[in-house]
Design an enzyme around this catalytic site. Structure first.
Site, short mmCIF file in Angstrom:
data_model
loop_
_atom_site.label_atom_id
_atom_site.label_comp_id
_atom_site.label_asym_id
_atom_site.label_seq_id
_atom_site.Cartn_x
_atom_site.Cartn_y
_atom_site.Cartn_z
N ASP A 44 0.94 -1.13 0.13
CA ASP A 44 -0.07 0.03 0.14
C ASP A 44 0.77 1.30 -0.01
O ASP A 44 1.53 1.60 1.03
CB ASP A 44 -1.02 -0.15 1.04
CG ASP A 44 -1.79 1.25 1.31
OD1 ASP A 44 -2.76 1.10 0.84
OD2 ASP A 44 -1.29 2.37 1.91
N TYR A 49 2.75 9.87 -0.55
CA TYR A 49 3.96 9.31 0.27
C TYR A 49 5.26 9.42 -0.61
O TYR A 49 6.29 9.41 0.26
CB TYR A 49 3.88 7.82 0.23
CG TYR A 49 2.35 7.22 1.20
CD1 TYR A 49 1.59 8.27 1.78
CD2 TYR A 49 2.23 6.06 1.12
CE1 TYR A 49 0.64 7.88 2.60
CE2 TYR A 49 0.99 5.37 2.01
CZ TYR A 49 0.19 6.57 2.50
OH TYR A 49 -1.03 6.11 2.99
N LYS A 74 -3.02 5.87 -4.15
CA LYS A 74 -4.07 6.69 -3.87
C LYS A 74 -3.92 8.08 -4.68
O LYS A 74 -2.85 8.64 -4.97
CB LYS A 74 -3.97 6.92 -2.31
CG LYS A 74 -3.95 5.68 -1.53
CD LYS A 74 -3.99 5.92 -0.10
CE LYS A 74 -3.71 4.72 0.80
NZ LYS A 74 -2.61 4.35 0.82
N HIS A 107 -7.78 9.67 -1.58
CA HIS A 107 -7.13 9.62 -0.50
C HIS A 107 -7.97 10.18 0.54
O HIS A 107 -7.65 10.01 1.69
CB HIS A 107 -5.59 10.34 -0.69
CG HIS A 107 -4.65 9.77 0.25
ND1 HIS A 107 -3.23 9.83 0.14
CD2 HIS A 107 -4.54 9.67 1.73
CE1 HIS A 107 -2.62 9.31 1.11
NE2 HIS A 107 -3.40 9.30 2.09
#
Length: 283
Positions: A44, A49, A74, A107
């Site tokens: 994930d 990120y 996401k 997200h």
């Protein structure tokens, strides 16, 4: 490994590996390689990120066939529109080095997320996305969303751990056939979760750690968990939760730990919302 079946028939591992807060390319790549070597198949990540390329590098080197992996990423707030989502998916596919995503999630319920989801529905039909869902959709938002969209989301990834159990949210998800997925299954280390006396006492009965009890508790509720670690021994420990079961009494003891609110994020705080809108993940 145990699996859950999503509302579109796709099978998803109940335990995965998260890479939130692992922005360093080399550290993230090694962590993902170690995770895959430890038996994880669900990875994930997210555009926000800033490590999709590192995950992609690990996927390319791991030696496991692509179809055996379950890759999630996401859509960030910055790209929450119909056209934005189309471009964002292509950007993520390129960074991850794959021609499809097993699961693509919105997200945050911010920006034009309805427009973004329409684009995701189209890419689902095209085969670029195998499943689509959402994150951080509180019960009233998820209800409105499910009553409006054409394709029901398969997953809602929200904060779920012994100190924020979200029973109402899980009830709404069940009503719409949406699988709950826990971000922060260890409460980001808060409340002394790794040595909490209640979790530790339960773990001692089974020769397990407090962390393993916290993960097992969630999967027994039908929640997918994605713990993060950069230490291989911890990854292996987190994977080792399938050889014991918590009793009804154990579950009731853990139920008493619920604070009923998050102590990590507050989506109702206007300043927090502004901060998320201000976070840019690309030019």
């Amino acid at each position: 490994m145990e699996y859950t079946t999503l509302n579109n028939g796709v099978k998803m591992p109940l335990l995965g590996f998260g890479v939130f807060q692992v922005p360093d390319h080399d550290v993230c790549e090694k962590a993902v390689l170690d995770a895959i070597d430890s038996g994880y198949r669900l990875i994930d990540t997210a555009a926000a990120y800033m490590n999709e390329e590192a995950v992609g590098a690990a996927i390319a080197k791991c030696g496991v066939a692509r179809e055996e992996l379950f890759i999630t990423t996401k859509l960030w707030v910055q790209d929450a529109s119909y056209e934005g989502a189309k471009k964002a998916v292509e950007r993520s596919l390129k960074k991850l080095g794959t021609d499809y995503l097993d699961l693509y999630l919105i997200h945050q319920p911010m920006g034009d997320y309805y427009g973004a989801y329409r684009a995701m529905e189209e890419m689902l039909e095209e085969g670029k996305l195998k499943a689509i869902g959402v994150c951080n959709f509180y019960p009233h938002i998820l209800t409105d969303f499910c009553e409006t969209v054409k394709v029901k989301p398969v997953v809602n990834q929200v904060e779920l751990h012994p100190f924020f159990q979200q029973k109402n949210a899980l009830s709404v998800m069940k009503e719409y056939g949406v699988v709950p997925e826990a971000w922060g299954p260890f409460a980001e280390g808060n409340h002394g979760i790794f040595s909490h006396p209640v979790l530790q006492a339960i773990g001692d009965k089974y020769g397990k750690t407090a962390a393993q009890v916290a993960l097992r508790w969630n999967v027994q509720r039908g929640v997918v968990v994605i713990p993060k670690s950069v230490h291989k021994d911890r990854m292996e420990q987190n994977m080792n939760i399938w050889d014991f079961s918590l009793t009804k009494e154990d579950m009731e003891e853990i139920a008493k730990l619920d604070l009923g609110h998050s102590e990590i994020v507050d989506h109702s705080n206007p300043e927090f919302v502004k901060m998320l809108h201000g976070l840019k993940v690309h030019d």
